[in-house]
Structure formats: C-alpha cells, structure tokens
Design a protein around this motif. Sequence first.
Motif, PDB file in Angstrom:
ATOM      1  N   LYS A   1      67.066  19.761  39.069  1.00 35.79           N
ATOM      2  CA  LYS A   1      66.481  20.721  38.286  1.00 35.79           C
ATOM      3  C   LYS A   1      65.148  21.500  38.802  1.00 35.79           C
ATOM      4  O   LYS A   1      64.732  22.516  38.295  1.00 35.79           O
ATOM      5  CB  LYS A   1      65.700  19.929  36.912  1.00 35.79           C
ATOM      6  CG  LYS A   1      64.894  18.983  37.388  1.00 35.79           C
ATOM      7  CD  LYS A   1      64.401  18.338  35.895  1.00 35.79           C
ATOM      8  CE  LYS A   1      63.095  17.567  36.230  1.00 35.79           C
ATOM      9  NZ  LYS A   1      62.647  16.797  34.736  1.00 35.79           N
ATOM     10  N   ASP A   2      64.417  20.984  39.985  1.00 35.05           N
ATOM     11  CA  ASP A   2      63.324  21.816  40.542  1.00 35.05           C
ATOM     12  C   ASP A   2      63.647  22.422  41.455  1.00 35.05           C
ATOM     13  O   ASP A   2      63.223  23.607  41.910  1.00 35.05           O
ATOM     14  CB  ASP A   2      62.390  20.835  41.051  1.00 35.05           C
ATOM     15  CG  ASP A   2      61.591  19.882  39.857  1.00 35.05           C
ATOM     16  OD1 ASP A   2      61.523  20.351  38.802  1.00 35.05           O
ATOM     17  OD2 ASP A   2      61.350  18.903  40.219  1.00 35.05           O
TER      18      ASP A   2
ATOM     19  N   GLN B   1      67.292  25.792  40.210  1.00 35.20           N
ATOM     20  CA  GLN B   1      66.719  26.821  40.448  1.00 35.20           C
ATOM     21  C   GLN B   1      67.441  27.743  41.738  1.00 35.20           C
ATOM     22  O   GLN B   1      67.542  27.093  42.645  1.00 35.20           O
ATOM     23  CB  GLN B   1      65.337  26.760  40.992  1.00 35.20           C
ATOM     24  CG  GLN B   1      64.540  25.792  39.977  1.00 35.20           C
ATOM     25  CD  GLN B   1      64.474  26.406  38.332  1.00 35.20           C
ATOM     26  OE1 GLN B   1      64.319  27.394  38.117  1.00 35.20           O
ATOM     27  NE2 GLN B   1      64.837  25.670  37.238  1.00 35.20           N
TER      28      GLN B   1
ATOM     29  N   ARG C   1      59.832  15.630  43.428  1.00 38.15           N
ATOM     30  CA  ARG C   1      60.756  16.720  42.777  1.00 38.15           C
ATOM     31  C   ARG C   1      62.224  16.061  42.469  1.00 38.15           C
ATOM     32  O   ARG C   1      62.718  14.962  43.475  1.00 38.15           O
ATOM     33  CB  ARG C   1      61.053  18.024  44.001  1.00 38.15           C
ATOM     34  CG  ARG C   1      59.639  18.567  43.781  1.00 38.15           C
ATOM     35  CD  ARG C   1      59.647  19.844  44.892  1.00 38.15           C
ATOM     36  NE  ARG C   1      58.266  20.284  44.626  1.00 38.15           N
ATOM     37  CZ  ARG C   1      57.275  20.023  45.538  1.00 38.15           C
ATOM     38  NH1 ARG C   1      57.248  18.656  46.195  1.00 38.15           N
ATOM     39  NH2 ARG C   1      56.066  20.472  45.307  1.00 38.15           N
TER      40      ARG C   1
ATOM     41  N   PHE D   1      64.090  25.610  47.146  1.00 34.41           N
ATOM     42  CA  PHE D   1      62.685  25.568  47.261  1.00 34.41           C
ATOM     43  C   PHE D   1      62.116  26.296  47.998  1.00 34.41           C
ATOM     44  O   PHE D   1      62.475  26.910  48.922  1.00 34.41           O
ATOM     45  CB  PHE D   1      62.370  24.195  47.575  1.00 34.41           C
ATOM     46  CG  PHE D   1      62.767  22.888  46.671  1.00 34.41           C
ATOM     47  CD1 PHE D   1      62.056  22.689  45.789  1.00 34.41           C
ATOM     48  CD2 PHE D   1      63.996  22.236  46.912  1.00 34.41           C
ATOM     49  CE1 PHE D   1      62.304  21.586  44.793  1.00 34.41           C
ATOM     50  CE2 PHE D   1      64.474  21.168  46.209  1.00 34.41           C
ATOM     51  CZ  PHE D   1      63.582  21.021  45.153  1.00 34.41           C
TER      52      PHE D   1
ATOM     53  N   GLN E   1      66.058  12.437  43.373  1.00 34.84           N
ATOM     54  CA  GLN E   1      64.468  12.586  43.517  1.00 34.84           C
ATOM     55  C   GLN E   1      64.266  12.689  45.057  1.00 34.84           C
ATOM     56  O   GLN E   1      64.776  11.893  45.981  1.00 34.84           O
ATOM     57  CB  GLN E   1      63.762  11.228  43.047  1.00 34.84           C
ATOM     58  CG  GLN E   1      63.737  11.388  41.709  1.00 34.84           C
ATOM     59  CD  GLN E   1      62.972  10.184  41.181  1.00 34.84           C
ATOM     60  OE1 GLN E   1      61.890   9.771  41.306  1.00 34.84           O
ATOM     61  NE2 GLN E   1      63.626   9.162  40.664  1.00 34.84           N
TER      62      GLN E   1
ATOM     63  N   ASP F   1      55.973  24.958  49.274  1.00 39.60           N
ATOM     64  CA  ASP F   1      55.711  23.994  48.256  1.00 39.60           C
ATOM     65  C   ASP F   1      56.147  22.572  48.611  1.00 39.60           C
ATOM     66  O   ASP F   1      55.759  21.589  48.188  1.00 39.60           O
ATOM     67  CB  ASP F   1      56.611  24.338  47.014  1.00 39.60           C
ATOM     68  CG  ASP F   1      55.803  25.522  46.366  1.00 39.60           C
ATOM     69  OD1 ASP F   1      54.874  26.047  46.578  1.00 39.60           O
ATOM     70  OD2 ASP F   1      56.870  26.266  45.459  1.00 39.60           O
TER      71      ASP F   1
ATOM     72  N   GLY G   1      68.090  16.001  35.815  1.00 40.90           N
ATOM     73  CA  GLY G   1      66.892  15.414  35.758  1.00 40.90           C
ATOM     74  C   GLY G   1      66.552  13.898  35.144  1.00 40.90           C
ATOM     75  O   GLY G   1      65.656  13.541  34.913  1.00 40.90           O
TER      76      GLY G   1
ATOM     77  N   ASP H   1      53.427  13.620  38.860  1.00 41.81           N
ATOM     78  CA  ASP H   1      53.943  14.949  39.003  1.00 41.81           C
ATOM     79  C   ASP H   1      54.959  15.277  38.103  1.00 41.81           C
ATOM     80  O   ASP H   1      55.038  16.380  37.859  1.00 41.81           O
ATOM     81  CB  ASP H   1      54.002  15.189  40.563  1.00 41.81           C
ATOM     82  CG  ASP H   1      52.450  15.458  41.204  1.00 41.81           C
ATOM     83  OD1 ASP H   1      51.617  15.698  40.574  1.00 41.81           O
ATOM     84  OD2 ASP H   1      52.708  15.293  42.471  1.00 41.81           O
ATOM     85  N   GLN H   2      55.740  14.298  37.947  1.00 44.61           N
ATOM     86  CA  GLN H   2      56.889  14.552  37.329  1.00 44.61           C
ATOM     87  C   GLN H   2      56.881  14.610  35.763  1.00 44.61           C
ATOM     88  O   GLN H   2      57.425  15.210  35.218  1.00 44.61           O
ATOM     89  CB  GLN H   2      58.181  13.503  37.874  1.00 44.61           C
ATOM     90  CG  GLN H   2      58.433  13.493  39.388  1.00 44.61           C
ATOM     91  CD  GLN H   2      59.351  12.294  39.327  1.00 44.61           C
ATOM     92  OE1 GLN H   2      59.558  11.343  38.780  1.00 44.61           O
ATOM     93  NE2 GLN H   2      59.971  12.326  40.598  1.00 44.61           N
TER      94      GLN H   2
END
Lengths: 378, 160, 268
Positions: free
Chosen positions: C249-250, C94, C245, C254, C241, C258, C235, A337-338
């Motif tokens: 960076k993600d 984000q 995700r 959130f 992690q 998701d 990232g 996914d990454q």
Amino acid sequence: MQDYVLQARDLDILIQVVRAEGFEVMGPVLRDNAIVYDAISTAADLPQGWTDEQEKGTYRVKRRNDGAYFGYAVGPHSWKKFLQLPHRQVWKARSNNSGIQVAEIVDEAPQLAFLGVRSCEMHAIAIQDRVFVDGEYQNDSYTRRRSNIFMVSVNCTSAAASCFCTSMDTGPRVTLPCDLEMTEVIEGETHYFLVGSESYRGARVLQQLPVVPSTQEHEAKAERAVQNAVRQMEKGPRNFDSTDLKELLYRNYESPSWDRVAERCLSCANCTMACPTCFCSTVEDTTDLSGTYAERWERWDSCFTADFTYITGGAVRPDTRTRYRQWMTHKLATWHDQFGSSGCVGCGRCITWCPVGIDLTEEVRKIRELEKINREGP
Amino acid sequence: MKTIAELLREHPFFRDLAQADLEFIGGCGENAIYATGDYLARENEPADHFFVIRSGKVAVETYLPDRGPLCLQTLHDGDIFGWSWLFPPYVWTFDARALDEVHAIRLGGKCLREKCEGEPRLGFQLMKRFARIATERLQAARIQLLDVYGQSPPPQGDTW
Amino acid sequence: MIPRVYRIEHRREEYPGTFTLEMSADRGRPVTCDPGQFNMLYAFGAGEVPISISGAGRRDGLLVHTIRTQGLVTAALERLKEGEQLGVRGPFGQGWPLDLARDSDLLIIAGGVGLAPLRPVVYSLLDGRGRARRTQLYYGARRPEERLFRHELNQWGRAVSLVQSVDHADSDWPGHIGVITGPLQASRINGPETIAFVCGPELMMRFSIRVLLESGVPASAIFLSMERNMKCATGLCGHCQWGPRFICKDGPVFCYKDIQPWFQIRGL
C-alpha cells in the motif's frame, strides 16, 4: 464512571441479563490447567478462586485463598480469536463451461459479550481496530464482528510477574470505552463489584441488576485494589521506560543482541500466536478432486515462519536473527509509524508462552546496554 | 585541427595530467580509423598500444573453436581500451574488433611504459587511472556473472 | 475482497517462461490503473500472485500483465489459453509519479522483467497523457532474445531514446554488451534536472542508484519499484512489511529519499 455496587453473589444475574439482551457470553474458564476464553452460561463457569502464576516460559494455575472471580492476570488466549478468526473461509469459486464464478463468504457475525476484558486487552483490541477497521482497506469479517461486541471490562487488582502494562501506559485501570466497567473488591467477608456503564447498552443492562449506589468507602477500596496492581508492576523487574523505544530500535538494526537472542529463539511462533495484537495472516487455496470447485481460506500466520517473506528465489528474512528482529522491531518501533501507537500492550503473554523464556523487556534492556557499551566502552 | 594532446585533454581519463606529460603521451599517439571487422587488438599479439575510442563500437571478444567469436563486452564512444601494454608479457588477452567504423586515438604503450619506469610520478598517475577502469570492468564482470536477470534456481518446497 | 473475472483475449510468449496476457473484464467496465500499480492474479484453485500492470489500454480496455513463471501459481497462469479466465483483484499500490517528470529529463532504467511496470510509463508518453522534457530508457537484459516487448521497443523511439545492454550476445547485436550501469555511467546525465524511474533486480537497482547519485541526481528524484511477498495487497496480512512500510500500500514505487536508510539494511 463506576458508581454502583453489585454483590459478588449476584454476578450471575449480570451474565443472565446480558444473555437475555441477545448476547452469547464469552469469558474466562479453567480448562487443561489454564484460564482460557470460551462460552459461559453461568457464573459457575468462571474460574472462581483460581489465579495464575507466570514467569518466563512458565504458567501455572493455582488456588487462591479467596473466592475472587477475576483473580488471575491473562491466559494464553486473547480476545482476538473471536474477532480475527484463526481460520476462516474467504471465498469459494466454481469453474465450468461458462467460466469462473467467485462468491465471497460472508461469515455470520454473532452477538458476543466479552466478560472480563482487561485494560491491556482493550488496548490490544483498539490496536487491531486501527489495523483492520480504520485503514484504507478493511477486514470485513473483523469489522462486522467487532461492531457486535458487548464489552464488560475488569480493572486489574493484581498483576502477574510477567505483566508490564504500566510501562506501556495501557493499564491496569481501564481507560478506553466499554459497555460495562467493573472492579472486583474482596476483603474478608466483603466481596463486591464496583460497576458502571459507559454506553446506552451498558446502562440498559445495569438498570436490570440488583445494584446499589456506591459509597466513598466502596470506591476507595476499589482504588486501593487497582493501586495494588500498579505497585506490583512498578516494583517488579519488568518496569522500564518505553518512551524512546522506537528511536532505540531504529538505531539498533545491527545490534549484536539480535545474534544472541537468535541463539535461543526457536522461531516457533508461540509469541505471535499468544500476542493479542499480532495480526498477520496468510491464505490457502484449495480445489476439490474434480478441479471445478475451489476455496480460499485465511489463517493466522507468523513472521517467524520460513515462507513468510518468500519471493522468487528465497526468503528475504532467512534466519531467526532477522525474524526475531522483525517481530520485536515491528511491535515496539515500526508499529508507531504504521498505526500511530506501539504494537505492545505489556500483557506479558510473549514472555510466559515462550518455550525458552525469552523476555521482550530483557531484550530491550540488552539492546540499550550494548548500545551504551558500544558508544562509551565497557 | 586539434593536436592529439589537445584531444586527450578533453577526455576525463587524462584530466589534470601535467601539460608536459600530455604532450609526451600525445607525442607517441596517432589518430586511427578502423573499418567494420578490423581488429584493434588480437589475442596473443604484442600489446604495444592502448586506445581512446572517439566514435564507433568495439567488441572485446574471445574465440571459441566450436562457436566462433564470443563477445564479452562492447566499448563505445569515450571508452578506453587496453591495459595489456602495462604488464609483462605485454600481449593481448582478448581480441578487440571494430563492429562499425571506429575512430580512435591509438597511443603508444611501449614508449610510455619505458618513460614510466624512469618517471614513477607519471607511472603512478597512469596506474591509478588504469586501475580505476580495471576495477569498474571487474565490478561489471562480477555483476554479469551473477546473472541477475536469469531465472532463479528452482525454489525449494512450496512456493507460488 | 474477491477477484473479478477476466478473460484472456491475447496471449503471447515473450521468451520461454515469460509471457504476456491481454485480458478484458468479464462484466462491467475495466478498472483504471496508474502506471506502476499491480494486481493480484488468481489462477483458479492454485492461488494468487502479485503482478505489476504492464498495460491498461484506454481505447481497447485491455488489461496487460507480463508474467515470468516462477512457482505453482505462475505456472498455472502460464497454462491458461486464450479464451480462458482468471481472477483479478486490484489495482493496488502507489505508482510512478509521472507528474514530477513534466519539466525534467526522465531517465527510465529497467532490468529484465522490470521493464513490465515501466511499459505503461512509455505508453503514457507516447499517447500524450504523460510528458517529460526528454526521455531516455536504459534497458538491461540477459540476452537480446530475453527482452520484453521486443516487437514494440523500436516503435517506442518516438517517445524515448533507447539504450540497451545485454549480458551475452553475438556481435551482430546492435546494442551494448555488459551491464546497464556501463552506458548509464558514460551517458551525460544532467543530474539536477533528471528524474529517474528504476525497476529491476534489487542488485541492479542498487548499482544504478549509485551511478545516479554520482551523476548528481538527487535522492528525492530517484524512484524505484520494490518487490516483497504480497498476499492480501491491502496492508492487512503483514507479509510485505519492509521496515515501517507495507510494499503493497505504501509502494511498490518508493522515492529513494524516503527509503534510503532502509534500503541498505539486510534481511529487513
């Protein structure tokens, strides 16, 4: 396309031509009873006539009964140490009356040639490229180093017992682009390399070598040699179906298997250091005694360390169970996914260099079996 | 003007109770107004009522000799206060004090508990509703105990 | 990526161990930041910490960070005085999806220092950059005197209706005493029309999400800001992690929909 034949006795010419093109050649050398990657200046530096015997927690170099140059599988090193440096300075800073000045350290990216890169290792480098080069942010040091590499790949003609690239679809035949691709063929008195170039730079080197066009027989022998490695792995105990690994591991975050492996795992981080794709790093900030000069260094880190997930108050992954689960699930599942692919290339280093002999392929099988028992009963 | 039973019907706590039960509960209830500082309940006094707070703010307190009143929780419009009438020895465990003008419906716990003894069906209905409030308050008290906004204990070893 | 040097223009203590720095870029123009993003703050020689942006003034160009002292680096930042300098890398990540709030009831739920990354949301509503049909702010804290931005909160009333709850207070405290989920539960949330921004201790977020879901707020309309160990913020270092995700960076913000399956996995 490998369509030329280079006699094994002329291998040194290849090395000298590459050096003359301005590259420092890195290749396999025998040191401290292991085949590792380091600078070489002649073919005599190569571990000719040596192989490696590998199993869970076991690595031995052994004499071959022939003079093969690349008759081993993979050692404890991977090429990542030349691309993602284990320890590098990131910036330096000064503080005085006029304030703070920070200066980036731009490390020199040498012109390196990698000699003897296996297919699994090329996949590993491609995977690290996706992490360090292709994303929104780049690791500039890696990116600069990577763009300078002259890559000489070698098809595997024999596999170690720890190898499982056929299961991960990453070998043993080289499929990713490189500068020169070679297959070593050794049968009785015959000893040659089937060689081809895939790039302009590679073609330039090839032009300067005493090669002859290959015949169908040369090619057939080379193909048989590669097929030998395929057969060894397909018959071996580590052959498995990897197509559903992501879903399998996503379903099994709470598998009792994690508790069992945690009873053995030492959280020593060897697997992450030996792994050619593991990319985690941390930083260290220091000052001199006067407190006016500071440096920041980056070094390899491992998800097995206690402070890896430290946030205010404590570690998010406080025990070996959650750390091993993170490592393996990242490698085989979340990586998809990454970064759009598995993070495992089937090189087997994590199996060989685990001091207690934990075998990733065995752990996958246990998770699968426990899930089945859980669902259907014993 | 609405009857007590009608007012109760609008409150989620009494939702779906039988009309006859509501009439009964309403029958032993009355509207009450408390001025700022008035006590709705005092520790160790007989607990013969419970309250539906219609408006205003009520502090549930205890008293410390060296600090005076210590507020454990505030209750507001729509909240229910008081379950001590349900359990022997029927005395308040804490104080309840109006922090501003409080309009409440004061309901007769004493007559209700006697009726519940004879009518287990109604008793169970009320018990379920009070148990829900008690668990919500317990949950809140547990989270408060965790002191989630407090400084964490000093981390061990090298940290940021 | 190296830090830019910023100068501390104003420093104020929110309460002991928690302070706010307003700073200006030493050279060049200040960076633009989205509400909910974070910066890496570098205390000379001590190291870097990820700190959410609690303000990026458009007019004065000042970058605002509110910091709670927890370890060596934050302690070094705490020692900095007005006029002194620090390094800033960012902004990263984000932020809050303010656009989605335009036609909804915006429910902001903050706990403790979790109000810091939500402050720019309130200011964008105040200065008209952001819009919501109506906005409620539920703020939970330990004590009245351990609230952030105490002198500003009352002025925010122009843009938001404020409900505050503290764990402990004297009876003269005008807000609630108890957990923030209490008043949240009692409030009439128009579930399907509501969008919620939540930031605070993870436990407080878990209980708040439960109340929101029970009130009919769809998982797709709940946003929360997550905290994990962020080192590089780009990232590349692997530390933050969280399942598939990277918080840096993600996230850090959130959409609950998701991350729902991951939110309940312990030790992730």
